[in-house]
Design an enzyme around this catalytic site. Structure first.
Site, PDB file in Angstrom:
ATOM      1  N   LYS A  19     -13.573  21.901  13.229  1.00  0.00           N
ATOM      2  CA  LYS A  19     -14.275  21.001  14.163  1.00  0.00           C
ATOM      3  C   LYS A  19     -13.833  21.227  15.606  1.00  0.00           C
ATOM      4  O   LYS A  19     -14.631  21.069  16.542  1.00  0.00           O
ATOM      5  CB  LYS A  19     -14.015  19.548  13.759  1.00  0.00           C
ATOM      6  CG  LYS A  19     -14.441  19.183  12.335  1.00  0.00           C
ATOM      7  CD  LYS A  19     -15.936  19.252  12.147  1.00  0.00           C
ATOM      8  CE  LYS A  19     -16.359  18.696  10.795  1.00  0.00           C
ATOM      9  NZ  LYS A  19     -15.922  19.486   9.652  1.00  0.00           N
ATOM     10  N   HIS A  60     -19.012   6.293   6.471  1.00  0.00           N
ATOM     11  CA  HIS A  60     -19.325   7.665   6.880  1.00  0.00           C
ATOM     12  C   HIS A  60     -20.008   8.469   5.775  1.00  0.00           C
ATOM     13  O   HIS A  60     -20.197   9.674   5.916  1.00  0.00           O
ATOM     14  CB  HIS A  60     -18.067   8.398   7.372  1.00  0.00           C
ATOM     15  CG  HIS A  60     -17.231   7.587   8.294  1.00  0.00           C
ATOM     16  ND1 HIS A  60     -17.656   7.215   9.546  1.00  0.00           N
ATOM     17  CD2 HIS A  60     -16.003   7.029   8.132  1.00  0.00           C
ATOM     18  CE1 HIS A  60     -16.723   6.476  10.121  1.00  0.00           C
ATOM     19  NE2 HIS A  60     -15.718   6.346   9.289  1.00  0.00           N
ATOM     20  N   ARG A  96     -23.535  25.028   6.177  1.00  0.00           N
ATOM     21  CA  ARG A  96     -23.884  25.046   4.754  1.00  0.00           C
ATOM     22  C   ARG A  96     -25.173  24.276   4.556  1.00  0.00           C
ATOM     23  O   ARG A  96     -25.701  23.664   5.490  1.00  0.00           O
ATOM     24  CB  ARG A  96     -22.779  24.386   3.939  1.00  0.00           C
ATOM     25  CG  ARG A  96     -22.435  22.981   4.429  1.00  0.00           C
ATOM     26  CD  ARG A  96     -21.380  22.290   3.589  1.00  0.00           C
ATOM     27  NE  ARG A  96     -20.882  21.070   4.207  1.00  0.00           N
ATOM     28  CZ  ARG A  96     -21.500  19.893   4.174  1.00  0.00           C
ATOM     29  NH1 ARG A  96     -22.674  19.787   3.578  1.00  0.00           N
ATOM     30  NH2 ARG A  96     -20.966  18.831   4.759  1.00  0.00           N
ATOM     31  N   ALA A 134      -9.431 -27.633 -40.461  1.00  0.00           N
ATOM     32  CA  ALA A 134      -9.635 -27.034 -41.781  1.00  0.00           C
ATOM     33  C   ALA A 134     -10.448 -25.752 -41.678  1.00  0.00           C
ATOM     34  O   ALA A 134     -10.061 -24.699 -42.193  1.00  0.00           O
ATOM     35  CB  ALA A 134     -10.313 -28.035 -42.712  1.00  0.00           C
ATOM     36  N   HIS A 162       1.092 -34.455 -39.405  1.00  0.00           N
ATOM     37  CA  HIS A 162       0.162 -33.329 -39.593  1.00  0.00           C
ATOM     38  C   HIS A 162       0.919 -32.178 -40.233  1.00  0.00           C
ATOM     39  O   HIS A 162       2.044 -31.867 -39.848  1.00  0.00           O
ATOM     40  CB  HIS A 162      -0.397 -32.893 -38.238  1.00  0.00           C
ATOM     41  CG  HIS A 162      -1.089 -31.567 -38.274  1.00  0.00           C
ATOM     42  ND1 HIS A 162      -2.434 -31.426 -38.542  1.00  0.00           N
ATOM     43  CD2 HIS A 162      -0.621 -30.298 -38.065  1.00  0.00           C
ATOM     44  CE1 HIS A 162      -2.763 -30.143 -38.501  1.00  0.00           C
ATOM     45  NE2 HIS A 162      -1.681 -29.432 -38.218  1.00  0.00           N
TER      46      HIS A 162
END
Length: 857
Positions: free
Chosen positions: A148, A266, A324, A569, A767
């Site tokens: 670049k 970008h 390219r 149950a 219980h």
């Protein structure tokens, strides 16, 4: 006969690069191409193969081990594995190996596509050294434009406006910091040797520089094999306009412009050709500058000169040259009729622009084109790429629609290793709005299931006023968060097909079912009495409140029973799968037979979760319907303290509100427990139930064996101390919760006797589970020791991991001081009903045949 697959050009203004009848003249520099390799994957590799096949050129693919099932591998005449010992991306960056494969298989030319090695100077040099034609610019041109900073210097040399930026590539944070301090912020860091939005970060202050620079550099290294950076001043909200160039080393032709302003981070998402609303003078200036810089540099093959345009002033700045083919080349092909990939191949073979009908005067533009990149990025999850198997792949068709697909097909697996693009959809028409309408229609028509896509997001872009008017800039997406407002596809058709397919192949199934599929049978339901239900403890609770309820329980001479058939149950025996309809069917009769019971345990615990997740029923509606049918017996639920009816801690106010709503919908007794007897957790539940006006039944979880003197941790004193702490919390009932069925008869006598002696006025409820087969004996021992109520289940739903048999308890105490008040003959009607109902749930049975004393160990 054809020579290398290249017939002469068809001279006309609407240029074409298709196959022609006679070969071009032989001359110095002519390089016949008979076999082309695509050094890439996916959509662009397929695009190259199609172009070459139309020219009667053989094609060669390369593929990584992860791409074994990819479409591009099968589209070529030959395919070779590359980078077997490398990463998925590294395989396609194996320059030496790729060139070696090409040499060994008589490849004349290599097309790099875009990304990967397309801008890698070393790769081009390897091709040149091997005598293989590189379909793209020569290495020295790649070096000038691929870097670049060199491209920027070239632009300045030819008088093209540039944004202030570095004069050379930057490799360290220190270099970057020195430059940024000289020009100020914001700046943008970009990969010096790559593009496509990879390796780019905006830096708005010095504090952000190091993190963003290093992040961009790492991304560039991964994508392009080189982490060097280029830095320039960041232009806020420009339009991104690029000029398509095709050149033969001597002359250059522009194929007009593309607008790529619709970007996210970008990365281009929607591209348009030509750009909308540019002044004609600006357009001509961009063309002239693009031609001047590429022609002056001796550019060769296809390339793109990119500019940033300030829409406020129409000033423009050189950005870069991409040496390219571009992802968005399709829109240019559509509006010009020029096959860019075939043009690249012809020029690489030595033909000149005028020989293939691409002199500037031969190129014309007609209409508009818009390209959308359909990806597996999920807009609802910050565009996180989705992965998985594509279940439905039905792309659109029709006039004005071009599809460029990659590796997508029904059954294809979308992997996380590569770019998330599935296909490019390009729409064209004589006007921009017509092209947008066609693209919208095509995306609406497209059906992709199995993975998320960005289609809903693109549809919002296409209808946004800024896009429709041509005013979108690079900040368009960031400035319009409403683009993310859309409704997810319900995928009803695929869900129905999946269900029907599973039904046909596997038969009826249900989550959690492990036993044999059992046919639904009609249960035997005895007629309910026509008289009103007997008065029960529910009326006492309504009239006298929780304290009056507790007093009545304590004053009861007989043993009171809690029937767990409606919750614990079937939770213990049938994976909690009993449906509301089967409970409601027997509810009226139950209200008569068990009208004098302490409670019906019917809610909370796992039933709440299973109702929602597996039965697809509303637990609140279940509670309301049961209350309507049973107005005389108190309802009881299990509350896990701060966990409520869930499996994690909830905010205190949520637990308080839950208890309040539960009472208002018919719940009466709340058994508050914590499996570790953690007092703070218990206190929260106690407070929440008390505030809601429910009966507070605080539970102590029993474990160990207090009848064994060798057990030193869980002793009688341990349980008595817990009981004292709970009584101080102003509870209404004390419960001994024997979750594992460990309470032996002798231990039960000791524990309940001690509790009754210390708390003579406090109701005690016990219980247990009949895991060892001693549950009935233990409950009878509790009764004899002074317990007021015990848990049991209707006989056909009792035993093993469930509660002890109700019928056995009733019979054992019948005609004695602790007679339960339940009639055995009437109880048998409930037993028969639940026996037939249980048969229908056989698929959820555990397979256990009897109790076992192993739990005592």
């Amino acid at each position: 006969p054809r020579f290398g697959g290249f017939p002469p050009p068809l001279p006309r203004r609407w240029a074409s690069t298709g196959a022609m009848a006679t070969p071009p003249p032989a001359r110095p520099g002519w390089r016949p191409i008979k076999k082309v390799m695509a050094a890439n994957r996916g959509e662009i590799a397929i695009r190259i193969f199609r172009a070459a096949t139309e020219m009667d050129i053989k094609t060669v693919a390369i593929y990584s081990k992860e791409d074994f099932n990819s479409v591009h591998r099968t589209k070529a005449d030959e395919a070779f594995l590359v980078g077997q010992d490398k990463s998925p991306v590294g395989a396609y960056l194996s320059a030496e190996e790729i060139v070696q494969i090409a040499k060994e298989n008589n490849v004349d030319a290599i097309h790099p596509g875009y990304g990967f090695l397309s801008e890698n100077t070393r790769f081009v040099e390897l091709c040149e050294q091997a005598g293989i034609t590189f379909i793209g610019p020569p290495s020295q041109v790649i070096q000038r434009f691929g870097d670049k900073t060199e491209a920027r210097q070239l632009a300045e040399e030819f008088g093209v406006p540039v944004v202030p930026g570095t004069q050379h590539s930057v490799e360290t944070v220190e270099e970057a910091r020195d430059f940024c301090q000289s020009i100020g912020y914001p700046v943008i860091c970009k990969a010096a040797f790559g593009g496509g939005g990879r390796g780019m970060r905006i830096v708005r202050s010095e504090d952000e520089l190091e993190t963003n620079f290093l992040s961009a550099s790492r991304e560039a290294t991964t994508a392009f094999g080189n982490g060097a950076m280029f830095i320039e001043r960041y232009v806020e909200s420009p339009r991104h306009v690029e000029i398509q160039i095709i050149a033969d080393g001597t002359n250059a032709t522009h194929l007009f412009e593309r607008d790529c302003s619709v970007q996210r981070r970008h990365q281009k998402i929607v591209e348009v050709a030509p750009s909308i609303g540019l002044p004609e003078s600006l357009r001509e200036s961009l063309y002239a500058d693009a031609i001047r810089i590429t022609k002056g540099a001796g550019y060769f093959c296809a390339g793109t000169v990119e500019f940033l345009v300030d829409p406020k002033t129409w000033n423009y700045y050189f950005l870069e040259v991409n040496p390219r083919i571009q992802v968005e080349h399709t829109v240019t092909e559509v509006i010009t009729g020029v096959d860019l990939v075939q043009s690249q191949i012809r020029i690489a073979a030595g033909q000149k622009l005028h020989e293939i009908g691409l002199s500037q005067e031969d190129v014309a533009m007609r209409g508009f084109a818009i390209q959308a990149r359909v990806t597996t990025e999920d807009p609802a999850e910050d565009f996180r790429p989705d992965t998985g198997r594509i279940q439905v792949w039905r792309p659109a068709e029709g006039f004005g629609i071009r599809l460029d697909g990659g590796n997508a097909y029904p059954g294809a697996r979308v992997l996380a290793h590569y770019d998330s693009m599935l296909m490019k959809v390009t729409a064209s028409a004589l006007s921009f709005n017509q092209a947008a309408d066609k693209l919208t229609r095509a995306l609406l028509e497209t059906r992709i299931r199995g993975v998320k896509t960005n289609i809903p997001f693109i549809l919002n872009v296409l209808k946004h006023p800024d896009f429709v008017s041509g005013h979108a800039t690079t900040s368009f997406i960031g400035d319009n968060p409403q683009l993310l407002d859309f409704t997810d596809a319900r995928d009803r058709g695929q869900k129905l097909l999946n269900y029907l397919g599973d039904l046909v192949v596997n038969g009826r199934t249900a989550a959690g079912a492990s036993g044999p599929v059992t046919p639904r049978v009609t249960p035997l339901i005895a007629a309910s009495p026509t008289t009103l239900q007997p008065r029960g403890l529910k009326q006492v609770l309504t009239e006298e409140g929780p304290e009056g309820f507790a007093k009545a329980v304590r004053q009861s001479q007989g043993l009171l029973l809690t029937d767990t058939t409606w919750r614990d149950a079937h939770q213990s025996l049938l994976a909690t799968r009993v449906r509301t309809r089967d409970i409601l069917a027997i509810a009226p009769l139950t209200s008569h037979v068990l009208g004098k019971c302490y409670s019906l345990e019917n809610w909370g615990g796992a039933t709440f979760d299973v109702c929602l997740r597996f039965l697809r029923e509303c637990p609140w509606e279940r509670l309301q319907q049961m209350r309507e049918d049973v107005p005389n017996v108190p309802f009881q639920m299990l509350l896990r303290g701060a966990n409520g009816v869930g499996y994690t801690n909830y905010p205190d106010n949520a637990v308080f509100k839950f208890c309040d709503v539960a009472v208002k919908n018919g719940m009466d007794v709340f058994r508050v427990f914590d499996s570790l007897n953690y007092m703070d957790n218990l206190k929260l539940g106690v407070d929440a139930v008390g505030a809601a006006g429910g009966v507070v039944e605080a539970a102590i979880s029993y474990t160990g064996d207090i009848s064994d003197p060798s057990k030193a941790k869980y002793t009688l004193d341990y349980y008595l101390d817990l009981a004292r702490q709970l009584v101080e919390c102003h509870i209404h009932v004390l419960c001994i919760k024997d979750m594992a069925g460990l309470l032996k008869p002798a231990a039960a006598t000791t524990l309940i006797s001690a509790l009754r002696k210390e708390f003579p006025n406090l109701p005690i409820h016990v219980h247990t589970h009949d895991t060892a087969g001693t549950g009935v004996a233990s409950m009878l021992a509790c009764s004899a020791a002074g317990a007021d109520a015990v848990d049991c289940a209707v006989d056909s739903m009792s035993g093993m991991t469930s509660q002890p048999s109700m019928g056995s308890l009733v019979a054992a105490l019948q005609n004695g001081e602790r007679d339960t008040g339940v009639e055995l003959q009437e109880l048998s009607k409930l037993i028969e009903y639940w026996e037939t109902v249980r048969f229908s749930y056989a698929a959820f049975e555990s397979g256990q045949k009897s109790g076992s004393p192993q739990g005592y160990d």
